[in-house]
Write a protein that holds these residues in place. Structure first.
Motif, PDB file in Angstrom:
ATOM      1  N   HIS A 195       0.828  -1.202   0.000  1.00 24.23           N
ATOM      2  CA  HIS A 195       0.000   0.000   0.000  1.00 24.23           C
ATOM      3  C   HIS A 195       0.869   1.261   0.000  1.00 24.23           C
ATOM      4  N   LYS A 196       0.366   2.293  -0.696  1.00 23.09           N
ATOM      5  CA  LYS A 196       1.091   3.556  -0.802  1.00 23.09           C
ATOM      6  C   LYS A 196       0.323   4.651  -0.072  1.00 23.09           C
ATOM      7  N   PHE A 197       1.083   5.549   0.585  1.00 19.49           N
ATOM      8  CA  PHE A 197       0.480   6.685   1.272  1.00 19.49           C
ATOM      9  C   PHE A 197       1.257   7.948   0.939  1.00 19.49           C
ATOM     10  N   PHE A 198       0.523   8.998   0.632  1.00 19.82           N
ATOM     11  CA  PHE A 198       1.132  10.298   0.370  1.00 19.82           C
ATOM     12  C   PHE A 198       1.193  11.074   1.680  1.00 19.82           C
ATOM     13  N   VAL A 199       2.400  11.460   2.066  1.00 18.78           N
ATOM     14  CA  VAL A 199       2.623  12.149   3.339  1.00 18.78           C
ATOM     15  C   VAL A 199       3.338  13.467   3.055  1.00 18.78           C
ATOM     16  N   PRO A 200       2.789  14.601   3.494  1.00 15.67           N
ATOM     17  CA  PRO A 200       3.459  15.891   3.276  1.00 15.67           C
ATOM     18  C   PRO A 200       4.887  15.883   3.804  1.00 15.67           C
ATOM     19  N   GLU A 201       5.755  16.609   3.117  1.00 12.87           N
ATOM     20  CA  GLU A 201       7.178  16.600   3.463  1.00 12.87           C
ATOM     21  C   GLU A 201       7.462  16.980   4.913  1.00 12.87           C
ATOM     22  N   GLU A 202       6.619  17.861   5.485  1.00 10.52           N
ATOM     23  CA  GLU A 202       6.868  18.283   6.870  1.00 10.52           C
ATOM     24  C   GLU A 202       6.640  17.164   7.875  1.00 10.52           C
ATOM     25  N   PHE A 203       6.047  16.051   7.446  1.00 11.90           N
ATOM     26  CA  PHE A 203       5.843  14.903   8.331  1.00 11.90           C
ATOM     27  C   PHE A 203       6.783  13.743   7.981  1.00 11.90           C
ATOM     28  N   ILE A 204       7.783  14.040   7.164  1.00 12.82           N
ATOM     29  CA  ILE A 204       8.787  13.031   6.829  1.00 12.82           C
ATOM     30  C   ILE A 204      10.129  13.483   7.385  1.00 12.82           C
ATOM     31  N   PHE A 205      10.724  12.628   8.206  1.00 14.31           N
ATOM     32  CA  PHE A 205      11.983  12.949   8.861  1.00 14.31           C
ATOM     33  C   PHE A 205      13.072  11.992   8.361  1.00 14.31           C
ATOM     34  N   GLU A 206      14.232  12.086   8.954  1.00 11.24           N
ATOM     35  CA  GLU A 206      15.369  11.299   8.461  1.00 11.24           C
ATOM     36  C   GLU A 206      15.110   9.800   8.538  1.00 11.24           C
ATOM     37  N   GLU A 207      14.460   9.358   9.615  1.00  9.77           N
ATOM     38  CA  GLU A 207      14.292   7.917   9.802  1.00  9.77           C
ATOM     39  C   GLU A 207      12.843   7.474   9.899  1.00  9.77           C
ATOM     40  N   GLU A 208      11.902   8.415   9.914  1.00  6.71           N
ATOM     41  CA  GLU A 208      10.505   8.012  10.035  1.00  6.71           C
ATOM     42  C   GLU A 208       9.561   8.996   9.350  1.00  6.71           C
ATOM     43  N   ALA A 209       8.369   8.500   9.071  1.00  9.27           N
ATOM     44  CA  ALA A 209       7.290   9.325   8.538  1.00  9.27           C
ATOM     45  C   ALA A 209       6.091   9.168   9.463  1.00  9.27           C
ATOM     46  N   ILE A 210       5.338  10.249   9.636  1.00  7.55           N
ATOM     47  CA  ILE A 210       4.158  10.214  10.489  1.00  7.55           C
ATOM     48  C   ILE A 210       2.922  10.439   9.632  1.00  7.55           C
ATOM     49  N   ILE A 211       2.037   9.465   9.639  1.00 10.04           N
ATOM     50  CA  ILE A 211       0.799   9.541   8.877  1.00 10.04           C
ATOM     51  C   ILE A 211      -0.314  10.024   9.800  1.00 10.04           C
ATOM     52  N   GLU A 212      -1.047  11.061   9.369  1.00 15.45           N
ATOM     53  CA  GLU A 212      -2.156  11.585  10.155  1.00 15.45           C
ATOM     54  C   GLU A 212      -3.407  11.684   9.273  1.00 15.45           C
ATOM     55  N   GLY A 213      -4.514  12.106   9.873  1.00 14.35           N
ATOM     56  CA  GLY A 213      -5.732  12.344   9.103  1.00 14.35           C
ATOM     57  C   GLY A 213      -6.511  11.083   8.773  1.00 14.35           C
ATOM     58  N   ASP A 214      -7.243  11.137   7.663  1.00 18.41           N
ATOM     59  CA  ASP A 214      -8.131  10.039   7.272  1.00 18.41           C
ATOM     60  C   ASP A 214      -7.396   8.726   7.023  1.00 18.41           C
ATOM     61  N   ASP A 215      -6.125   8.806   6.619  1.00 17.41           N
ATOM     62  CA  ASP A 215      -5.375   7.584   6.322  1.00 17.41           C
ATOM     63  C   ASP A 215      -5.199   6.702   7.556  1.00 17.41           C
ATOM     64  N   VAL A 216      -5.178   7.309   8.729  1.00 15.47           N
ATOM     65  CA  VAL A 216      -4.948   6.534   9.957  1.00 15.47           C
ATOM     66  C   VAL A 216      -6.066   5.518  10.152  1.00 15.47           C
TER      67      VAL A 216
END
Length: 250
Positions: A2-23
């Motif tokens: 599965h693919k998820f689009f995550v805004p750049e401000e929620f992508i860090f060096e070692e992790e990404a944080i998914i918020e909103g409806d996708d959760v």
């Protein structure tokens, strides 16, 4: 995967944080669990392989394992200028054209668009953007197509100056179609293609003459009259087959 689009401000060096409806979609619909692999896209074309490491009702944390070098976009960029239709037809137009690989969609107000009854479409831009996002996930796009606010016909003429090729399907055109057009383009480099689709009432003849005067190619899509929502699919598909990647690489 599965693919998820995550805004750049929620992508860090070692992790990404998914918020909103996708959760909710992740834990309640897809029922993904810890340790499952997913693809993360930063909304600007960069993708990552990730592994889910934490799921709560507010967010999903994904450990980023590596950058992926994936590009599912066509080498030909198609910009659809769609005569504003009635009701919810624009929803379908956005969804299917995004699946096909369109780069941008701009609704246009032509002579036969009834502005008073369709002005409410301006308020639907947020929904069209969401539809484009969902269609991009489903079709594994690398980029999310841009959905613009409606513009007047005069503004359209200015935007068309950026196009290498302008294609206008018209029910009164006979004989000259996409196949004929492509035959005249063999020695030309085509990067940006503007496709202009009339509203449900079609174009006024004077609008066609104006488009012809700026170098637009007026084409037929066959002897049968297509609905406004169908014409865009067909024209985009034919162009992508002839100039893009729908026909394969060989």
């Amino acid at each position: 995967m599965h693919k998820f689009f995550v805004p750049e401000e929620f992508i860090f060096e070692e992790e990404a944080i998914i918020e909103g409806d996708d959760v909710k979609h992740i834990y309640k619909v897809l029922r993904l669990s810890l340790g499952e692999k997913v693809t993360i896209n930063n909304c600007n074309g960069q993708e990552y392989l990730g592994v889910i490491k934490e799921i709560t009702k507010k967010e999903v944390r994904v450990e980023l394992k590596e950058k992926l070098h994936i590009n599912n976009e066509s080498s030909v960029e198609i910009y659809l200028f769609q005569g504003l239709p009635k009701s919810s037809k624009m929803d379908l137009i956005v969804q299917k054209n995004c699946e096909l690989g369109i780069r941008e969609i701009t609704p246009i107000i032509t002579e036969r668009v009834i502005v008073k009854s369709e002005i409410g479409e301006y308020k639907k831009l947020d929904r069209w953007v969401r539809i484009a996002l969902e269609a991009s996930k489903q079709s594994k796009r690398t980029l999310i197509p841009k959905i613009n606010s409606p513009i007047e016909f005069e503004e359209l003429l200015d935007k068309l100056k950026e196009m290498d090729l302008i294609v206008v399907p018209y029910e009164n055109e006979e004989g000259f179609g996409i196949k004929n057009l492509v035959g005249t383009l063999r020695d030309k480099e085509i990067k940006k293609v503007g496709v202009i689709i009339g509203p449900e009432g079609g174009f006024e003849e004077k609008e066609i003459q104006v488009l012809r005067s700026i170098g637009a190619h007026i084409v037929t899509l066959g002897p049968r009259i297509l609905r406004t929502e169908t014409a865009g699919f067909v024209c985009t598909s034919l162009i992508m087959y002839e100039l893009g990647d729908l026909g394969g690489k060989i």
